[in-house]
Motif scaffolding. Structure first.
Motif, PDB file in Angstrom:
ATOM      1  N   ASN A 354       0.827  -1.195   0.000  1.00  0.00           N
ATOM      2  CA  ASN A 354       0.000   0.000   0.000  1.00  0.00           C
ATOM      3  C   ASN A 354       0.869   1.257   0.000  1.00  0.00           C
ATOM      4  O   ASN A 354       2.000   1.249   0.480  1.00  0.00           O
ATOM      5  N   LEU A 355       0.289   2.336  -0.525  1.00  0.00           N
ATOM      6  CA  LEU A 355       0.980   3.624  -0.570  1.00  0.00           C
ATOM      7  C   LEU A 355       0.115   4.652   0.157  1.00  0.00           C
ATOM      8  O   LEU A 355      -0.655   5.372  -0.466  1.00  0.00           O
ATOM      9  N   PRO A 356       0.214   4.734   1.479  1.00  0.00           N
ATOM     10  CA  PRO A 356      -0.684   5.631   2.222  1.00  0.00           C
ATOM     11  C   PRO A 356      -0.407   7.105   1.997  1.00  0.00           C
ATOM     12  O   PRO A 356      -1.300   7.927   2.177  1.00  0.00           O
ATOM     13  N   LYS A 357       0.839   7.456   1.610  1.00  0.00           N
ATOM     14  CA  LYS A 357       1.175   8.867   1.428  1.00  0.00           C
ATOM     15  C   LYS A 357       2.017   9.051   0.165  1.00  0.00           C
ATOM     16  O   LYS A 357       2.905   8.249  -0.112  1.00  0.00           O
ATOM     17  N   ILE A 358       1.717  10.130  -0.550  1.00  0.00           N
ATOM     18  CA  ILE A 358       2.501  10.517  -1.720  1.00  0.00           C
ATOM     19  C   ILE A 358       2.847  11.988  -1.580  1.00  0.00           C
ATOM     20  O   ILE A 358       1.971  12.825  -1.336  1.00  0.00           O
ATOM     21  N   SER A 359       4.121  12.322  -1.726  1.00  0.00           N
ATOM     22  CA  SER A 359       4.571  13.714  -1.678  1.00  0.00           C
ATOM     23  C   SER A 359       5.142  14.091  -3.036  1.00  0.00           C
ATOM     24  O   SER A 359       5.912  13.329  -3.620  1.00  0.00           O
ATOM     25  N   ILE A 360       4.748  15.262  -3.522  1.00  0.00           N
ATOM     26  CA  ILE A 360       5.264  15.786  -4.783  1.00  0.00           C
ATOM     27  C   ILE A 360       5.995  17.077  -4.479  1.00  0.00           C
ATOM     28  O   ILE A 360       5.369  18.060  -4.048  1.00  0.00           O
ATOM     29  N   GLU A 361       7.302  17.079  -4.664  1.00  0.00           N
ATOM     30  CA  GLU A 361       8.108  18.254  -4.381  1.00  0.00           C
ATOM     31  C   GLU A 361       8.539  18.901  -5.689  1.00  0.00           C
ATOM     32  O   GLU A 361       9.071  18.239  -6.579  1.00  0.00           O
ATOM     33  N   MET A 362       8.280  20.209  -5.787  1.00  0.00           N
ATOM     34  CA  MET A 362       8.661  20.989  -6.966  1.00  0.00           C
ATOM     35  C   MET A 362       9.746  21.969  -6.564  1.00  0.00           C
ATOM     36  O   MET A 362       9.535  22.812  -5.699  1.00  0.00           O
ATOM     37  N   PRO A 373      -2.052  20.675 -11.984  1.00  0.00           N
ATOM     38  CA  PRO A 373      -1.931  19.721 -13.095  1.00  0.00           C
ATOM     39  C   PRO A 373      -0.743  18.780 -12.937  1.00  0.00           C
ATOM     40  O   PRO A 373      -0.810  17.618 -13.342  1.00  0.00           O
ATOM     41  N   ILE A 374       0.352  19.272 -12.355  1.00  0.00           N
ATOM     42  CA  ILE A 374       1.519  18.420 -12.137  1.00  0.00           C
ATOM     43  C   ILE A 374       1.180  17.314 -11.138  1.00  0.00           C
ATOM     44  O   ILE A 374       1.509  16.140 -11.348  1.00  0.00           O
ATOM     45  N   THR A 375       0.501  17.680 -10.061  1.00  0.00           N
ATOM     46  CA  THR A 375       0.090  16.684  -9.075  1.00  0.00           C
ATOM     47  C   THR A 375      -0.847  15.657  -9.698  1.00  0.00           C
ATOM     48  O   THR A 375      -0.713  14.445  -9.459  1.00  0.00           O
ATOM     49  N   ALA A 376      -1.796  16.127 -10.494  1.00  0.00           N
ATOM     50  CA  ALA A 376      -2.733  15.207 -11.152  1.00  0.00           C
ATOM     51  C   ALA A 376      -1.994  14.252 -12.071  1.00  0.00           C
ATOM     52  O   ALA A 376      -2.339  13.061 -12.172  1.00  0.00           O
ATOM     53  N   ALA A 377      -0.955  14.740 -12.765  1.00  0.00           N
ATOM     54  CA  ALA A 377      -0.177  13.888 -13.660  1.00  0.00           C
ATOM     55  C   ALA A 377       0.605  12.842 -12.879  1.00  0.00           C
ATOM     56  O   ALA A 377       0.696  11.678 -13.285  1.00  0.00           O
ATOM     57  N   VAL A 378       1.196  13.237 -11.736  1.00  0.00           N
ATOM     58  CA  VAL A 378       1.892  12.264 -10.886  1.00  0.00           C
ATOM     59  C   VAL A 378       0.925  11.167 -10.440  1.00  0.00           C
ATOM     60  O   VAL A 378       1.231   9.965 -10.517  1.00  0.00           O
ATOM     61  N   LEU A 379      -0.256  11.583  -9.980  1.00  0.00           N
ATOM     62  CA  LEU A 379      -1.233  10.604  -9.507  1.00  0.00           C
ATOM     63  C   LEU A 379      -1.690   9.688 -10.635  1.00  0.00           C
ATOM     64  O   LEU A 379      -1.933   8.492 -10.415  1.00  0.00           O
ATOM     65  N   ALA A 380      -1.818  10.235 -11.847  1.00  0.00           N
ATOM     66  CA  ALA A 380      -2.192   9.394 -12.981  1.00  0.00           C
ATOM     67  C   ALA A 380      -1.151   8.306 -13.197  1.00  0.00           C
ATOM     68  O   ALA A 380      -1.492   7.150 -13.493  1.00  0.00           O
ATOM     69  N   ILE A 404      -5.400   7.617   0.148  1.00  0.00           N
ATOM     70  CA  ILE A 404      -4.015   8.055  -0.016  1.00  0.00           C
ATOM     71  C   ILE A 404      -3.911   9.548   0.277  1.00  0.00           C
ATOM     72  O   ILE A 404      -4.650  10.354  -0.297  1.00  0.00           O
ATOM     73  N   GLU A 405      -3.011   9.909   1.156  1.00  0.00           N
ATOM     74  CA  GLU A 405      -2.762  11.312   1.484  1.00  0.00           C
ATOM     75  C   GLU A 405      -1.774  11.886   0.472  1.00  0.00           C
ATOM     76  O   GLU A 405      -0.716  11.306   0.226  1.00  0.00           O
ATOM     77  N   VAL A 406      -2.115  13.030  -0.112  1.00  0.00           N
ATOM     78  CA  VAL A 406      -1.277  13.649  -1.140  1.00  0.00           C
ATOM     79  C   VAL A 406      -0.792  15.003  -0.638  1.00  0.00           C
ATOM     80  O   VAL A 406      -1.591  15.831  -0.194  1.00  0.00           O
ATOM     81  N   ARG A 407       0.520  15.238  -0.707  1.00  0.00           N
ATOM     82  CA  ARG A 407       1.101  16.506  -0.265  1.00  0.00           C
ATOM     83  C   ARG A 407       1.842  17.151  -1.423  1.00  0.00           C
ATOM     84  O   ARG A 407       2.500  16.476  -2.206  1.00  0.00           O
ATOM     85  N   GLU A 408       1.713  18.480  -1.522  1.00  0.00           N
ATOM     86  CA  GLU A 408       2.475  19.255  -2.495  1.00  0.00           C
ATOM     87  C   GLU A 408       3.481  20.117  -1.728  1.00  0.00           C
ATOM     88  O   GLU A 408       3.122  20.789  -0.759  1.00  0.00           O
ATOM     89  N   ILE A 409       4.719  20.095  -2.160  1.00  0.00           N
ATOM     90  CA  ILE A 409       5.781  20.864  -1.501  1.00  0.00           C
ATOM     91  C   ILE A 409       6.475  21.718  -2.554  1.00  0.00           C
ATOM     92  O   ILE A 409       6.913  21.207  -3.592  1.00  0.00           O
TER      93      ILE A 409
END
Length: 534
Positions: A354-362, A373-380, A404-409
């Protein structure tokens, strides 16, 4: 960016409701094939919809799950108007279909209708007209009130509410508003006073509603709320049916606590039978808020422009289930979104459990961009491990369904690279992170995988190998590929330290079979092998 853009086929659009003929012209001018076929039954639309990438509607067509199930090529639904009660948005989102509306095309028209109803209530114009044309001259029967100096209470001060406020201020009314999303600066700019709902109910001489129908706003003027209103209040609703408890409003009109009410919308439409009909000092219109020639032209042209921009250029405007992405932003964001989806796909294929958390750092240049849109593309990319039909529209919904918890940094500083995207997922084995950048030509490149620096293009069929860094391994893997008739396109290497753990990414011309993966696992020094596909 979308499946439409990956082919040379012209997008096909169906206009299933009557709208200004210039809408079809706009679709054609912008590179779409368009058919105008109106008045079909749901069964006929189910049989036809599979051929189309876009569906343009007004209020007559109801987009049901049955229609969406049959719409195997559908990418976007465009509603010419603001209300989307006739579209099953959650189901469309699950199917990966963008749903757009045109919230501003009929704003002025709807606001003017609200002002007209305020004046009609104040001077009892419909009732006076009816009796005068009946041959009476009831001059003394209709004593109106001035709106000058009266307090207008707005429930909802968004686009339409703000226009109503400006018109009311021109009529020398005092305007107060209840809107949780209204900022103090915006209230000052518009010239209104922000208040609580209870304060508005107690002070307003006229109340107008300008809010969508949600679980929070349903029956916002309930029996209890109506009891809190100022005696003699007059109420106008040109927004959505269901915002007012209609039975309670009838009782308040009959008791005289509410001096008058004017409704353009009802809980059930068409409203051919309603408890308010015949109530004293009640006037109504059959959902005419958007019914002007100008508004009908505006919403038709706007929905055509928005849908064509999405189908041809990837621009997303006024979408209800996807982040907005203007046609001007799309070219700049396109390589970032390609990189984001590839990184998401890579970490999704390699992470276990399982992947309970996803972080996207820009980082660097990426931090200055539209992040949604970048976050949506990562999730896709990530969510493709769960569904082959996932895309940027339904990926956030799939992630939410799985908890799934999604964080943007955002990090504006530049590191080794001018611009960098990093995707980190939490797994049972700990955090796993991959990172990528854009080279000068805008080409996406992987630059780090699970802490190991490696430069590679993520494309087509690939083989990921974790092995001991020792002499002879490259020869052994090359021999294995040759013996199985697999042609190697690129060879990408990285390691943590000399003699330690090494990473190998091979791009190959054809899909790698499980048998070849098993043989690679049996090679000396191999710790892990995974076939990848992008």
């Amino acid at each position: 960016m979308t499946d439409i853009q990956k082919t040379t086929q012209k997008p096909r659009v169906l206009i299933s409701d009557k709208m200004d003929p210039n809408a079809a012209r706009i679709f054609e001018e912008r590179g779409c094939d368009v058919d105008v076929i109106t008045g079909e039954s749901p069964e006929e639309l189910v049989a036809r919809i599979g051929d189309y990438h876009g569906l343009a509607i007004r209020s007559s067509t109801t987009v049901t799950p049955e229609i969406l199930d049959a719409a195997t090529n559908l990418k976007v639904i465009g509603r010419a108007g603001i209300g989307v009660d006739n579209v099953d948005i959650p189901y469309a989102s699950g199917k990966g279909v963008v749903v757009m509306n045109t919230p501003f095309g009929n704003s002025i028209t709807t606001a003017e209708h609200a002002i007209a109803l305020i004046m009609a209530l104040a001077r009892q114009i419909p009732q006076a007209n009816t009796r005068t044309q009946a041959g009476e001259w009831p001059k003394s029967a209709f004593m109106g009130v001035e709106v000058t100096g009266k307090t207008l209470g707005l429930i909802g001060a968004g686009n339409i509410g703000s226009i109503v406020a400006s018109r009311a201020l021109g009529l020398k009314m005092k305007v107060i508003a209840f809107d949780p999303f209204l900022t103090k600066d915006r209230a000052v700019e518009v010239g209104i006073e922000k208040v609580t709902l209870d304060d508005l109910l107690a002070r307003a001489d006229f109340i107008t509603l300008h809010t969508p129908l949600t679980d929070e706003t349903r029956n916002i003027l309930s029996r209890e709320a109506l009891a809190k209103t100022k005696p003699g209040v007059r109420i106008v609703n040109c927004a959505r049916g269901g915002l007012i408890d209609e039975a309670a409003l009838k009782d308040a009109l009959e008791s005289g606590h509410v001096a008058g009410a004017a409704l353009d919308v009802f809980a059930q439409e068409p409203a051919k039978d309603n408890p308010l009909f015949g109530a004293p000092n009640f006037i109504c219109t059959p959902h005419l808020g958007a019914s002007t020639n100008e508004a009908q032209v505006n919403v038709a042209l706007q929905v055509a422009e928005q849908m064509a921009d999405y189908l041809v250029n990837g621009g997303v405007t006024n979408a209800l289930n996807m982040p907005s992405l203007s046609a001007e932003e799309a070219p700049k964001l396109k390589p970032y979104m390609a990189l984001a989806e590839s990184l998401g796909s890579l970490v999704g294929q390699l992470a276990h459990g399982n992947l309970p958390k996803i972080s996207i750092e820009m980082e660097g240049g990426a931090a200055e961009l539209n992040a949604k849109p970048i976050t949506a593309a990562v999730l896709a990319g990530v969510m493709r491990r769960y569904s082959e039909t996932v895309n940027m529209v339904n990926a956030p919904y799939l992630a939410k369904e799985r908890g799934i918890e999604v964080r943007e940094i955002r990090n504006s500083r530049e590191g080794t690279y001018h611009t960098l995207l990093r995707v980190t997922v939490e797994t049972e084995q700990g955090n796993r992170s991959v990172a990528g950048t854009l080279f000068g030509s805008g080409a996406p490149r992987l630059v780090e995988i699970f802490g190991v620096g490696i430069e590679a293009e993520l494309d087509g069929h690939m083989l990921y190998i974790v092995n001991d860094d020792a002499p002879g391994f490259i020869g052994r893997i090359g021999t294995l590929m040759g013996e199985n008739g697999i042609n190697i396109g690129t060879f990408n290497l990285g390691r943590r330290e000399a003699g330690g753990e090494a990473v190998l990414l091979l791009s190959v011309d054809d899909a790698i079979t499980p048998e070849v993966v098993d043989k690679a696992c049996g090679l000396e020094g191999v710790r892990m092998v995974k076939a990848l596909s992008f």
